[in-house]
Design a protein around this motif. Sequence first.
Motif, PDB file in Angstrom:
ATOM      1  N   LEU A 176     -21.153  12.123  -2.378  1.00 14.23           N
ATOM      2  CA  LEU A 176     -22.528  11.780  -2.012  1.00 14.23           C
ATOM      3  C   LEU A 176     -22.737  10.275  -2.011  1.00 14.23           C
ATOM      4  O   LEU A 176     -22.255   9.573  -2.903  1.00 14.23           O
ATOM      5  N   ASP A 177     -23.466   9.811  -1.025  1.00 13.81           N
ATOM      6  CA  ASP A 177     -23.902   8.413  -0.958  1.00 13.81           C
ATOM      7  C   ASP A 177     -25.193   8.339  -1.774  1.00 13.81           C
ATOM      8  O   ASP A 177     -26.199   8.951  -1.415  1.00 13.81           O
ATOM      9  N   VAL A 178     -25.136   7.618  -2.872  1.00 17.09           N
ATOM     10  CA  VAL A 178     -26.288   7.518  -3.772  1.00 17.09           C
ATOM     11  C   VAL A 178     -26.916   6.128  -3.719  1.00 17.09           C
ATOM     12  O   VAL A 178     -27.634   5.720  -4.637  1.00 17.09           O
ATOM     13  N   SER A 179     -26.682   5.409  -2.639  1.00 20.20           N
ATOM     14  CA  SER A 179     -27.143   4.019  -2.551  1.00 20.20           C
ATOM     15  C   SER A 179     -28.664   3.890  -2.616  1.00 20.20           C
ATOM     16  O   SER A 179     -29.174   2.919  -3.193  1.00 20.20           O
ATOM     17  N   GLU A 180     -29.407   4.846  -2.073  1.00 17.60           N
ATOM     18  CA  GLU A 180     -30.874   4.770  -2.128  1.00 17.60           C
ATOM     19  C   GLU A 180     -31.369   4.961  -3.558  1.00 17.60           C
ATOM     20  O   GLU A 180     -32.258   4.239  -4.018  1.00 17.60           O
ATOM     21  N   ARG A 181     -30.786   5.915  -4.255  1.00 16.40           N
ATOM     22  CA  ARG A 181     -31.136   6.157  -5.661  1.00 16.40           C
ATOM     23  C   ARG A 181     -30.764   4.933  -6.497  1.00 16.40           C
ATOM     24  O   ARG A 181     -31.499   4.533  -7.395  1.00 16.40           O
ATOM     25  N   LEU A 182     -29.636   4.328  -6.188  1.00 17.35           N
ATOM     26  CA  LEU A 182     -29.165   3.142  -6.903  1.00 17.35           C
ATOM     27  C   LEU A 182     -30.143   1.976  -6.737  1.00 17.35           C
ATOM     28  O   LEU A 182     -30.469   1.288  -7.705  1.00 17.35           O
ATOM     29  N   LYS A 183     -30.622   1.771  -5.510  1.00 12.69           N
ATOM     30  CA  LYS A 183     -31.579   0.683  -5.259  1.00 12.69           C
ATOM     31  C   LYS A 183     -32.821   0.816  -6.123  1.00 12.69           C
ATOM     32  O   LYS A 183     -33.302  -0.157  -6.702  1.00 12.69           O
TER      33      LYS A 183
ATOM     34  N   SER B 156     -32.846  13.111  -6.441  1.00 13.46           N
ATOM     35  CA  SER B 156     -31.642  13.684  -5.828  1.00 13.46           C
ATOM     36  C   SER B 156     -31.798  13.906  -4.323  1.00 13.46           C
ATOM     37  O   SER B 156     -30.814  13.904  -3.589  1.00 13.46           O
ATOM     38  N   TYR B 157     -33.031  14.061  -3.863  1.00 12.53           N
ATOM     39  CA  TYR B 157     -33.268  14.264  -2.430  1.00 12.53           C
ATOM     40  C   TYR B 157     -32.830  13.053  -1.594  1.00 12.53           C
ATOM     41  O   TYR B 157     -32.616  13.162  -0.383  1.00 12.53           O
ATOM     42  N   LEU B 158     -32.664  11.900  -2.244  1.00 11.69           N
ATOM     43  CA  LEU B 158     -32.253  10.684  -1.536  1.00 11.69           C
ATOM     44  C   LEU B 158     -30.759  10.655  -1.214  1.00 11.69           C
ATOM     45  O   LEU B 158     -30.319   9.888  -0.367  1.00 11.69           O
ATOM     46  N   ASP B 159     -29.978  11.475  -1.914  1.00 13.05           N
ATOM     47  CA  ASP B 159     -28.529  11.470  -1.746  1.00 13.05           C
ATOM     48  C   ASP B 159     -28.132  12.021  -0.376  1.00 13.05           C
ATOM     49  O   ASP B 159     -28.705  13.000   0.104  1.00 13.05           O
ATOM     50  N   LYS B 160     -27.132  11.370   0.217  1.00 13.83           N
ATOM     51  CA  LYS B 160     -26.641  11.766   1.543  1.00 13.83           C
ATOM     52  C   LYS B 160     -25.149  12.109   1.454  1.00 13.83           C
ATOM     53  O   LYS B 160     -24.435  11.545   0.633  1.00 13.83           O
ATOM     54  N   PRO B 161     -24.690  13.011   2.309  1.00 16.52           N
ATOM     55  CA  PRO B 161     -23.265  13.388   2.266  1.00 16.52           C
ATOM     56  C   PRO B 161     -22.340  12.232   2.642  1.00 16.52           C
ATOM     57  O   PRO B 161     -22.662  11.420   3.510  1.00 16.52           O
ATOM     58  N   ARG B 162     -21.214  12.152   1.978  1.00  9.82           N
ATOM     59  CA  ARG B 162     -20.119  11.242   2.344  1.00  9.82           C
ATOM     60  C   ARG B 162     -19.061  12.120   2.994  1.00  9.82           C
ATOM     61  O   ARG B 162     -18.282  12.786   2.310  1.00  9.82           O
ATOM     62  N   ILE B 163     -19.059  12.105   4.300  1.00 13.53           N
ATOM     63  CA  ILE B 163     -18.219  13.014   5.086  1.00 13.53           C
ATOM     64  C   ILE B 163     -16.734  12.862   4.750  1.00 13.53           C
ATOM     65  O   ILE B 163     -16.011  13.857   4.621  1.00 13.53           O
TER      66      ILE B 163
END
Length: 167
Positions: free
Chosen positions: A19-26, A44-51
């Motif tokens: 998961l890309d957690v960069s938005e949560r990290l910011k 957690s809704y901010l997390d995006k898949p890391r393909i």
Amino acid sequence: MKYLNTKAIYVFDIDGVLLDVSERLKIALQSNDFWSVFFSKDLSYLDKPRIKGIDILRERAKKGLVVIITGRPEYLRKITIQQLKELGIYNLVWRIYMRKRGDFRKAKIVKAEAIEQLIVEGYEIVEVHDDDIEVLNYVGKICPNAGLYLHRDNNVEILRPYRELKF
């Protein structure tokens, strides 16, 4: 999956790998209580898949057992399972190790402990996928033959390929 090696373990982290957690990290970086915000159930809704990480996990599940070892606290287990289901990979995961309540040790220690438990149980750690170089360096000493894969953004750097033991 008739070629599945039930003693071969492929270890994956979640945050930064699957998961890309960069938005949560910011958001957490702007807070006075980084860890509470970063591990907030509400973000957690901010997390995006890391393909890339997800595709690698799917491939490795054909070869052996996939284990998730995350620094996430145990209270996020339900949300974590839901995220893995949404990614379509929960059914490929054999075990999930999460940080116990009140455990504030460094991620490298927590993750190494879980890996050592798998080794004691007779499993072979074939690969470790993480986004933390400190974790990979530390675990690499415990598992000298394991492949080490550093996940950054959507890139994966092979720090050390898997070396099969010769007897």
